[in-house]
Design a protein around this motif. Structure first.
Motif, PDB file in Angstrom:
ATOM      1  N   SER A   9       0.840  -1.201   0.000  1.00 59.70           N
ATOM      2  CA  SER A   9       0.000   0.000   0.000  1.00 59.70           C
ATOM      3  C   SER A   9       0.870   1.245   0.000  1.00 59.70           C
ATOM      4  O   SER A   9       2.059   1.198   0.349  1.00 59.70           O
ATOM      5  CB  SER A   9      -0.914   0.001   1.234  1.00 59.70           C
ATOM      6  OG  SER A   9      -1.721   1.153   1.258  1.00 59.70           O
ATOM      7  N   MET A  10       0.254   2.359  -0.401  1.00 65.11           N
ATOM      8  CA  MET A  10       0.911   3.667  -0.363  1.00 65.11           C
ATOM      9  C   MET A  10       0.328   4.466   0.790  1.00 65.11           C
ATOM     10  O   MET A  10      -0.865   4.346   1.100  1.00 65.11           O
ATOM     11  CB  MET A  10       0.673   4.422  -1.666  1.00 65.11           C
ATOM     12  CG  MET A  10       1.123   3.681  -2.910  1.00 65.11           C
ATOM     13  SD  MET A  10       2.906   3.745  -3.153  1.00 65.11           S
ATOM     14  CE  MET A  10       3.109   5.466  -3.618  1.00 65.11           C
ATOM     15  N   CYS A  11       1.164   5.272   1.409  1.00 60.76           N
ATOM     16  CA  CYS A  11       0.668   6.184   2.435  1.00 60.76           C
ATOM     17  C   CYS A  11      -0.250   7.216   1.771  1.00 60.76           C
ATOM     18  O   CYS A  11       0.048   7.720   0.682  1.00 60.76           O
ATOM     19  CB  CYS A  11       1.822   6.885   3.141  1.00 60.76           C
ATOM     20  SG  CYS A  11       1.292   8.170   4.309  1.00 60.76           S
ATOM     21  N   MET A  12      -1.355   7.528   2.413  1.00 65.69           N
ATOM     22  CA  MET A  12      -2.337   8.451   1.829  1.00 65.69           C
ATOM     23  C   MET A  12      -1.889   9.903   1.906  1.00 65.69           C
ATOM     24  O   MET A  12      -2.487  10.769   1.282  1.00 65.69           O
ATOM     25  CB  MET A  12      -3.681   8.298   2.560  1.00 65.69           C
ATOM     26  CG  MET A  12      -4.339   6.955   2.360  1.00 65.69           C
ATOM     27  SD  MET A  12      -6.008   6.881   3.054  1.00 65.69           S
ATOM     28  CE  MET A  12      -5.640   7.012   4.799  1.00 65.69           C
TER      29      MET A  12
ATOM     30  N   CYS B 206       1.824  10.952   2.197  1.00 66.30           N
ATOM     31  CA  CYS B 206       3.161  11.301   1.690  1.00 66.30           C
ATOM     32  C   CYS B 206       3.597  10.424   0.523  1.00 66.30           C
ATOM     33  O   CYS B 206       4.739  10.511   0.073  1.00 66.30           O
ATOM     34  CB  CYS B 206       4.198  11.216   2.810  1.00 66.30           C
ATOM     35  SG  CYS B 206       4.483   9.544   3.447  1.00 66.30           S
ATOM     36  N   ASP B 207       2.729   9.541   0.027  1.00 64.17           N
ATOM     37  CA  ASP B 207       3.010   8.685  -1.126  1.00 64.17           C
ATOM     38  C   ASP B 207       4.182   7.736  -0.904  1.00 64.17           C
ATOM     39  O   ASP B 207       4.752   7.205  -1.855  1.00 64.17           O
ATOM     40  CB  ASP B 207       3.276   9.527  -2.387  1.00 64.17           C
ATOM     41  CG  ASP B 207       2.027  10.280  -2.827  1.00 64.17           C
ATOM     42  OD1 ASP B 207       0.923   9.798  -2.528  1.00 64.17           O
ATOM     43  OD2 ASP B 207       2.169  11.344  -3.456  1.00 64.17           O
ATOM     44  N   GLN B 208       4.569   7.520   0.360  1.00 66.44           N
ATOM     45  CA  GLN B 208       5.609   6.540   0.646  1.00 66.44           C
ATOM     46  C   GLN B 208       5.021   5.131   0.480  1.00 66.44           C
ATOM     47  O   GLN B 208       3.891   4.871   0.871  1.00 66.44           O
ATOM     48  CB  GLN B 208       6.144   6.726   2.068  1.00 66.44           C
ATOM     49  CG  GLN B 208       7.382   5.887   2.374  1.00 66.44           C
ATOM     50  CD  GLN B 208       7.998   6.240   3.713  1.00 66.44           C
ATOM     51  OE1 GLN B 208       7.722   7.300   4.263  1.00 66.44           O
ATOM     52  NE2 GLN B 208       8.826   5.362   4.238  1.00 66.44           N
ATOM     53  N   GLU B 209       5.802   4.229  -0.093  1.00 65.04           N
ATOM     54  CA  GLU B 209       5.322   2.885  -0.400  1.00 65.04           C
ATOM     55  C   GLU B 209       5.690   1.912   0.712  1.00 65.04           C
ATOM     56  O   GLU B 209       6.795   1.961   1.260  1.00 65.04           O
ATOM     57  CB  GLU B 209       5.927   2.416  -1.730  1.00 65.04           C
ATOM     58  CG  GLU B 209       5.344   1.124  -2.249  1.00 65.04           C
ATOM     59  CD  GLU B 209       5.862   0.783  -3.634  1.00 65.04           C
ATOM     60  OE1 GLU B 209       5.481  -0.266  -4.166  1.00 65.04           O
ATOM     61  OE2 GLU B 209       6.659   1.583  -4.179  1.00 65.04           O
TER      62      GLU B 209
ATOM     63  N   GLN C 165      -8.974   6.309   0.766  1.00 62.31           N
ATOM     64  CA  GLN C 165      -8.220   6.898  -0.338  1.00 62.31           C
ATOM     65  C   GLN C 165      -9.157   7.479  -1.396  1.00 62.31           C
ATOM     66  O   GLN C 165      -8.879   8.541  -1.967  1.00 62.31           O
ATOM     67  CB  GLN C 165      -7.313   5.841  -0.969  1.00 62.31           C
ATOM     68  CG  GLN C 165      -6.397   6.362  -2.066  1.00 62.31           C
ATOM     69  CD  GLN C 165      -5.407   7.378  -1.546  1.00 62.31           C
ATOM     70  OE1 GLN C 165      -4.611   7.077  -0.659  1.00 62.31           O
ATOM     71  NE2 GLN C 165      -5.441   8.589  -2.097  1.00 62.31           N
TER      72      GLN C 165
ATOM     73  N   ASP D   1      -9.157  11.207  -2.858  1.00 58.09           N
ATOM     74  CA  ASP D   1      -9.051  11.440  -4.304  1.00 58.09           C
ATOM     75  C   ASP D   1     -10.192  12.315  -4.810  1.00 58.09           C
ATOM     76  O   ASP D   1     -10.032  13.065  -5.784  1.00 58.09           O
ATOM     77  CB  ASP D   1      -9.050  10.108  -5.053  1.00 58.09           C
ATOM     78  CG  ASP D   1      -7.782   9.304  -4.799  1.00 58.09           C
ATOM     79  OD1 ASP D   1      -6.792   9.909  -4.348  1.00 58.09           O
ATOM     80  OD2 ASP D   1      -7.797   8.080  -5.030  1.00 58.09           O
TER      81      ASP D   1
ATOM     82  N   LYS E 140      -6.442  19.930  -3.842  1.00 62.97           N
ATOM     83  CA  LYS E 140      -5.802  19.093  -2.820  1.00 62.97           C
ATOM     84  C   LYS E 140      -5.166  19.928  -1.714  1.00 62.97           C
ATOM     85  O   LYS E 140      -5.234  19.563  -0.534  1.00 62.97           O
ATOM     86  CB  LYS E 140      -4.743  18.217  -3.499  1.00 62.97           C
ATOM     87  CG  LYS E 140      -4.292  17.043  -2.652  1.00 62.97           C
ATOM     88  CD  LYS E 140      -3.420  16.113  -3.477  1.00 62.97           C
ATOM     89  CE  LYS E 140      -3.033  14.886  -2.658  1.00 62.97           C
ATOM     90  NZ  LYS E 140      -2.189  13.946  -3.451  1.00 62.97           N
TER      91      LYS E 140
END
Length: 399
Positions: free
Chosen positions: A121-124, A126-129, A166, A170, A184
């Motif tokens: 999953s990706m962090c909602m 910071c987009d860290q995977e 998420q 979005d 955003k």
């Protein structure tokens, strides 16, 4: 088992599982059947199929109470409705069995998720995977972004839960108040300023993702929690002399080291950062918040060099001795650092005011020069207070 359609108990009409209210409406209008407390039925499809089979075997009056409407009207205008509810022992047993079956399925699903290492999953925020276990991303969001949806062991169907959240982000929708924003950045500012970086506990959409909502037949988490609160109120007069409060852990400025006492933490930090002499309480607060912010952004607070990870940053600061040098006062002694970088930062509660440590002998050495009052008239005319009052009077005359 996996069919998305649910048939009517009496006829061949079928409805999608998501349209169960339409099916209930159909059975009331067309077949005069009312089913009570459908919210307490754990598996709607199995419940309907069970009674479809039973009604085919025996007359409906063997199971349902008959409710007469318009009893005083002519016979042709009277109607008989049939009520199916858990007053009937067979119906109550069926509901309990469906609840137990659903609970077993949910606990099995949770157990699979607990030991699943294929999670991705990706962090909602910071987009860290993240890969591995679901707890990694949940703990990251709680620690780094102050977004806590609960302990991993209290959550089930985690992937679906995160997908729901998420999708809201979005769609530029706040997770708490669910207002929609134009972009955003506006959404981020709103959630940060309003402290809406959390979910709304009143939103029933999230209930299916928490184990507590499956534990007791016919009870939501709010009802279970209110019962616990009532038990606490009933036990208020009990002896609490043996109560032992769990120590609150404070986290180091530079690493993940935690200590249950301030002394232990100060000994650990002292190896990295010297004491803070001559700083009052508020200055210490600003300095701690400044250092926390810089470390969070993986930036050296002395040379401003950025790094990819906290590990690389700390290695750099130790090698260059930047970790032992206090940053320039002009960089951290600013009002914006009155606000904590991390919510509920326990380290801030352990700071002491160095001004309180001044001894009486030191205070006696501070000279106090009395004001010259030999010419009071001249003193009043040159007084700063007199000038301020004069300026205030002039401003009032303008209005």
């Amino acid at each position: 088992e996996s069919c998305p359609y649910v048939p009517c108990i009496f006829c061949e009409e079928c409805y999608l599982l998501a349209e169960q209210n339409q099916l209930l409406k159909h059975m009331i209008i067309e077949h005069k059947l009312v089913i009570a407390d459908m919210k307490l039925v754990a598996d709607f499809r199995r419940y309907i199929l069970y009674w479809k089979k039973r009604f085919a075997e025996q007359p409906i009056t063997d199971f349902c109470s008959v409710i007469k409407t318009n009893s005083e009207a002519p016979l042709e205008e009277q109607d008989n409705y049939f009520l199916l509810c858990d007053v009937l022992p067979e119906d109550r047993l069926l509901r309990e069995q469906l609840q137990q079956k659903r609970l077993r399925e949910i606990l099995e699903q949770q157990q699979r998720e607990r030991y699943d290492i294929s999670f991705h999953s990706m962090c909602m925020f910071c987009d860290q995977e993240f890969t591995g276990n679901r707890s990694v991303v949940l703990n990251h969001m709680a620690r780094e972004h102050d977004f806590n949806i609960g302990l991993p062991d209290n959550i089930v169907n985690c992937c679906e839960f995160l997908a729901v959240l998420q999708k809201k982000l979005d769609n530029l929708q706040c997770l708490y108040c669910e207002k929609v924003f134009r972009d955003k950045n506006t959404l981020k500012d709103h959630m940060r300023k309003k402290q809406h970086r959390r979910i709304n506990a009143k939103n029933k959409e999230y209930d299916k993702f928490y184990i507590i909502n499956y534990l007791e037949f016919g009870k939501s988490w709010e009802e279970v929690q209110s019962e616990d609160d009532r038990e606490l109120l009933d036990n208020l007069e009990e002896d609490w002399s043996d109560w032992e409060e769990h120590p609150v852990c404070a986290v180091c400025l530079f690493c993940e080291q935690q200590a249950d006492t301030t002394e232990k933490l100060y000994l650990h930090i002292a190896c990295l950062l010297p004491s803070l002499p001559g700083l009052n309480f508020y200055q210490q607060v600003k300095l701690v918040n400044f250092v926390r912010r810089e470390i969070h952004h993986c930036r050296c607070y002395n040379c401003q060099e950025k790094f990819q990870s906290k590990g690389e940053l700390i290695s750099h600061m130790e090698e260059t001795k930047h970790i032992t040098l206090l940053p320039a006062r002009s960089t951290w002694d600013q009002p914006q650092y009155y606000f904590p970088t991390y919510e509920n930062d326990t380290l801030l509660c352990t700071l002491s005011d160095s001004e309180d440590l001044i001894t009486e002998d030191q205070s006696e050495d501070i000279p106090v020069v009395s004001e010259d009052i030999s010419n009071l008239k001249a003193l009043k005319q040159s007084s700063v207070l007199n000038q301020l009052l004069s300026e205030e009077n002039k401003s009032q005359e303008k209005f």
